[in-house]
Structures are given as C-alpha cells and as structure tokens.
Write a protein that holds these residues in place. Structure first.
Motif, PDB file in Angstrom:
ATOM      1  N   ASP A 145       0.844  -1.198   0.000  1.00  0.00           N
ATOM      2  CA  ASP A 145       0.000   0.000   0.000  1.00  0.00           C
ATOM      3  C   ASP A 145       0.884   1.255   0.000  1.00  0.00           C
ATOM      4  O   ASP A 145       1.225   1.783   1.067  1.00  0.00           O
ATOM      5  CB  ASP A 145      -0.909  -0.018   1.228  1.00  0.00           C
ATOM      6  CG  ASP A 145      -1.943   1.095   1.229  1.00  0.00           C
ATOM      7  OD1 ASP A 145      -1.804   2.058   0.449  1.00  0.00           O
ATOM      8  OD2 ASP A 145      -2.889   1.002   2.031  1.00  0.00           O
ATOM      9  N   PRO A 146       1.264   1.750  -1.190  1.00  0.00           N
ATOM     10  CA  PRO A 146       2.165   2.899  -1.266  1.00  0.00           C
ATOM     11  C   PRO A 146       1.648   4.137  -0.541  1.00  0.00           C
ATOM     12  O   PRO A 146       2.427   4.836   0.113  1.00  0.00           O
ATOM     13  CB  PRO A 146       2.298   3.165  -2.763  1.00  0.00           C
ATOM     14  CG  PRO A 146       1.905   1.910  -3.429  1.00  0.00           C
ATOM     15  CD  PRO A 146       0.912   1.247  -2.528  1.00  0.00           C
ATOM     16  N   ALA A 147       0.361   4.424  -0.642  1.00  0.00           N
ATOM     17  CA  ALA A 147      -0.172   5.639  -0.014  1.00  0.00           C
ATOM     18  C   ALA A 147      -0.051   5.582   1.505  1.00  0.00           C
ATOM     19  O   ALA A 147       0.372   6.552   2.139  1.00  0.00           O
ATOM     20  CB  ALA A 147      -1.625   5.853  -0.429  1.00  0.00           C
ATOM     21  N   ASP A 167       0.427   8.310  -7.539  1.00  0.00           N
ATOM     22  CA  ASP A 167      -0.620   7.739  -8.377  1.00  0.00           C
ATOM     23  C   ASP A 167      -1.089   6.453  -7.697  1.00  0.00           C
ATOM     24  O   ASP A 167      -0.688   6.165  -6.571  1.00  0.00           O
ATOM     25  CB  ASP A 167      -0.165   7.532  -9.830  1.00  0.00           C
ATOM     26  CG  ASP A 167       0.959   6.530  -9.998  1.00  0.00           C
ATOM     27  OD1 ASP A 167       1.075   5.574  -9.188  1.00  0.00           O
ATOM     28  OD2 ASP A 167       1.747   6.685 -10.952  1.00  0.00           O
ATOM     29  N   GLN A 168      -1.908   5.704  -8.340  1.00  0.00           N
ATOM     30  CA  GLN A 168      -2.504   4.505  -7.742  1.00  0.00           C
ATOM     31  C   GLN A 168      -1.462   3.475  -7.321  1.00  0.00           C
ATOM     32  O   GLN A 168      -1.659   2.748  -6.347  1.00  0.00           O
ATOM     33  CB  GLN A 168      -3.482   3.878  -8.733  1.00  0.00           C
ATOM     34  CG  GLN A 168      -4.155   2.630  -8.237  1.00  0.00           C
ATOM     35  CD  GLN A 168      -5.146   2.084  -9.254  1.00  0.00           C
ATOM     36  OE1 GLN A 168      -5.622   2.796 -10.115  1.00  0.00           O
ATOM     37  NE2 GLN A 168      -5.447   0.797  -9.130  1.00  0.00           N
ATOM     38  N   ASP A 169      -0.347   3.419  -8.023  1.00  0.00           N
ATOM     39  CA  ASP A 169       0.622   2.361  -7.786  1.00  0.00           C
ATOM     40  C   ASP A 169       1.955   2.808  -7.212  1.00  0.00           C
ATOM     41  O   ASP A 169       2.814   1.962  -6.929  1.00  0.00           O
ATOM     42  CB  ASP A 169       0.873   1.587  -9.086  1.00  0.00           C
ATOM     43  CG  ASP A 169      -0.365   0.825  -9.523  1.00  0.00           C
ATOM     44  OD1 ASP A 169      -1.018   0.213  -8.656  1.00  0.00           O
ATOM     45  OD2 ASP A 169      -0.675   0.849 -10.722  1.00  0.00           O
ATOM     46  N   SER A 170       2.153   4.103  -7.025  1.00  0.00           N
ATOM     47  CA  SER A 170       3.427   4.549  -6.478  1.00  0.00           C
ATOM     48  C   SER A 170       3.315   5.938  -5.861  1.00  0.00           C
ATOM     49  O   SER A 170       2.468   6.735  -6.258  1.00  0.00           O
ATOM     50  CB  SER A 170       4.516   4.555  -7.552  1.00  0.00           C
ATOM     51  OG  SER A 170       4.236   5.528  -8.534  1.00  0.00           O
ATOM     52  N   VAL A 171       4.173   6.184  -4.892  1.00  0.00           N
ATOM     53  CA  VAL A 171       4.289   7.496  -4.259  1.00  0.00           C
ATOM     54  C   VAL A 171       5.775   7.753  -4.062  1.00  0.00           C
ATOM     55  O   VAL A 171       6.512   6.864  -3.630  1.00  0.00           O
ATOM     56  CB  VAL A 171       3.556   7.544  -2.900  1.00  0.00           C
ATOM     57  CG1 VAL A 171       3.714   8.911  -2.252  1.00  0.00           C
ATOM     58  CG2 VAL A 171       2.080   7.180  -3.049  1.00  0.00           C
ATOM     59  N   SER A 172       6.207   8.969  -4.379  1.00  0.00           N
ATOM     60  CA  SER A 172       7.599   9.357  -4.164  1.00  0.00           C
ATOM     61  C   SER A 172       7.655  10.526  -3.196  1.00  0.00           C
ATOM     62  O   SER A 172       6.839  11.442  -3.266  1.00  0.00           O
ATOM     63  CB  SER A 172       8.262   9.780  -5.479  1.00  0.00           C
ATOM     64  OG  SER A 172       8.342   8.692  -6.365  1.00  0.00           O
ATOM     65  N   ALA A 203      10.925   6.170  -3.153  1.00  0.00           N
ATOM     66  CA  ALA A 203       9.754   5.791  -3.937  1.00  0.00           C
ATOM     67  C   ALA A 203       9.164   4.508  -3.364  1.00  0.00           C
ATOM     68  O   ALA A 203       9.882   3.543  -3.107  1.00  0.00           O
ATOM     69  CB  ALA A 203      10.124   5.586  -5.403  1.00  0.00           C
ATOM     70  N   LEU A 204       7.863   4.514  -3.158  1.00  0.00           N
ATOM     71  CA  LEU A 204       7.145   3.366  -2.627  1.00  0.00           C
ATOM     72  C   LEU A 204       6.249   2.846  -3.749  1.00  0.00           C
ATOM     73  O   LEU A 204       5.411   3.579  -4.264  1.00  0.00           O
ATOM     74  CB  LEU A 204       6.329   3.792  -1.407  1.00  0.00           C
ATOM     75  CG  LEU A 204       7.184   4.554  -0.378  1.00  0.00           C
ATOM     76  CD1 LEU A 204       6.330   5.284   0.617  1.00  0.00           C
ATOM     77  CD2 LEU A 204       8.153   3.618   0.296  1.00  0.00           C
ATOM     78  N   VAL A 205       6.467   1.596  -4.138  1.00  0.00           N
ATOM     79  CA  VAL A 205       5.827   1.049  -5.331  1.00  0.00           C
ATOM     80  C   VAL A 205       5.018  -0.195  -4.976  1.00  0.00           C
ATOM     81  O   VAL A 205       5.527  -1.114  -4.331  1.00  0.00           O
ATOM     82  CB  VAL A 205       6.898   0.706  -6.401  1.00  0.00           C
ATOM     83  CG1 VAL A 205       6.265   0.076  -7.617  1.00  0.00           C
ATOM     84  CG2 VAL A 205       7.682   1.955  -6.777  1.00  0.00           C
ATOM     85  N   PHE A 247       3.270   7.323   6.435  1.00  0.00           N
ATOM     86  CA  PHE A 247       4.177   7.072   7.560  1.00  0.00           C
ATOM     87  C   PHE A 247       5.503   7.792   7.347  1.00  0.00           C
ATOM     88  O   PHE A 247       5.974   8.527   8.221  1.00  0.00           O
ATOM     89  CB  PHE A 247       4.408   5.565   7.735  1.00  0.00           C
ATOM     90  CG  PHE A 247       5.531   5.244   8.696  1.00  0.00           C
ATOM     91  CD1 PHE A 247       5.326   5.321  10.065  1.00  0.00           C
ATOM     92  CD2 PHE A 247       6.789   4.901   8.228  1.00  0.00           C
ATOM     93  CE1 PHE A 247       6.359   5.037  10.957  1.00  0.00           C
ATOM     94  CE2 PHE A 247       7.829   4.615   9.107  1.00  0.00           C
ATOM     95  CZ  PHE A 247       7.612   4.686  10.482  1.00  0.00           C
ATOM     96  N   TYR A 248       6.138   7.590   6.189  1.00  0.00           N
ATOM     97  CA  TYR A 248       7.444   8.196   5.944  1.00  0.00           C
ATOM     98  C   TYR A 248       7.356   9.724   5.836  1.00  0.00           C
ATOM     99  O   TYR A 248       8.286  10.429   6.222  1.00  0.00           O
ATOM    100  CB  TYR A 248       8.126   7.573   4.719  1.00  0.00           C
ATOM    101  CG  TYR A 248       8.754   6.238   5.052  1.00  0.00           C
ATOM    102  CD1 TYR A 248       9.894   6.179   5.853  1.00  0.00           C
ATOM    103  CD2 TYR A 248       8.211   5.041   4.609  1.00  0.00           C
ATOM    104  CE1 TYR A 248      10.472   4.959   6.193  1.00  0.00           C
ATOM    105  CE2 TYR A 248       8.784   3.823   4.936  1.00  0.00           C
ATOM    106  CZ  TYR A 248       9.911   3.791   5.728  1.00  0.00           C
ATOM    107  OH  TYR A 248      10.482   2.586   6.076  1.00  0.00           O
ATOM    108  N   HIS A 249       6.251  10.240   5.336  1.00  0.00           N
ATOM    109  CA  HIS A 249       6.058  11.694   5.292  1.00  0.00           C
ATOM    110  C   HIS A 249       6.054  12.266   6.711  1.00  0.00           C
ATOM    111  O   HIS A 249       6.740  13.246   7.000  1.00  0.00           O
ATOM    112  CB  HIS A 249       4.758  12.037   4.572  1.00  0.00           C
ATOM    113  CG  HIS A 249       4.354  13.470   4.695  1.00  0.00           C
ATOM    114  ND1 HIS A 249       5.047  14.493   4.083  1.00  0.00           N
ATOM    115  CD2 HIS A 249       3.351  14.041   5.379  1.00  0.00           C
ATOM    116  CE1 HIS A 249       4.473  15.644   4.386  1.00  0.00           C
ATOM    117  NE2 HIS A 249       3.441  15.396   5.181  1.00  0.00           N
TER     118      HIS A 249
END
Length: 123
Positions: free
Chosen positions: A16-18, A36-41, A51-53, A23-25
């Motif tokens: 779950d990238p979001a 986007d739906q599949d990744s967050v940087s 990057a979380l994918v 958490f990391y934010h």
C-alpha cells in the motif's frame, strides 16, 4: 571513470504505497512529490528520493531471520526520543537489536526494517 554518477532514488516494494508514504512523510517531513494509484515518491530538495511502489502479493520482509535484502538508515539527534516518536507513528521495535546500543532497529508499518543511528556530536 565511474559510470554511475549519483544515487537518485531508493525504491521500496510494498502493498500500500499511499499508507506507507503517509508514515514516511510524517517520520521525515519529506514532501510527497509524486503520487498515483501504484506509487508514491517523497523527497526533500535535491536529495535522494524515496519511492514506494505497489507490488501485488507483496510479503513483508522478515527481521532478523527472514528475507531482507536491504534496509534504510536514518541519522537522528536522540536515538531513544526518535524511536519513541516513530513507534507512536506506527513503527514497531523488533526484539532483535544488534549493535550493542549503537543503533536501534525498527520496522515500518509494512514490516520493512530500518535503523536509527546517532548523529555525531555537534550535528
């Protein structure tokens, strides 16, 4: 002559990238620079991005005896205070703590291990 000039991004596979980005934010204060739906940087200025994918069927790495291929290290000014704050944000503290107090191992909400190391005096 080196071919690789600079590390730009560390990519972490997850379910779950979001949620993991949230958490990391909170933990780093880094801004979300792509989502986007599949990744967050996340990133902070010209530094390395995280990057979380999304990976379908992703299974969390184990610590200490599972399949952990790499982990992140973060420098903090106070090990115990930082660990407590991160635990309040959703991190966990596994029982295995190598290093004789030189660092603290935590896991993020999806089970990825990361270490806290003390900043040198004066930093």
């Amino acid at each position: 002559m080196s071919v690789l000039k600079q590390l730009s991004t560390v990519v972490v596979n997850c379910a779950d990238p979001a949620a993991l980005a949230a958490f990391y934010h909170k933990a780093t204060g880094w801004e979300i620079i792509h989502s986007d739906q599949d990744s967050v940087s996340l990133g902070s200025g010209p530094s390395i991005q995280l990057a979380l994918v999304r990976v379908d069927g992703h299974e969390a790495p184990g610590w200490p005896d599972g399949t952990t291929y790499m982990h992140l290290d973060f420098t903090v000014s106070n090990l115990d205070a930082a660990a407590e704050e991160l635990l309040n944000l959703g991190a966990s503290r596994p029982g295995c703590q190598p290093g004789e107090g030189q660092w603290i191992v935590l896991t993020d909400p999806e089970g990825h291990p990361f270490c806290l190391t003390a900043a040198p005096a004066g930093d």
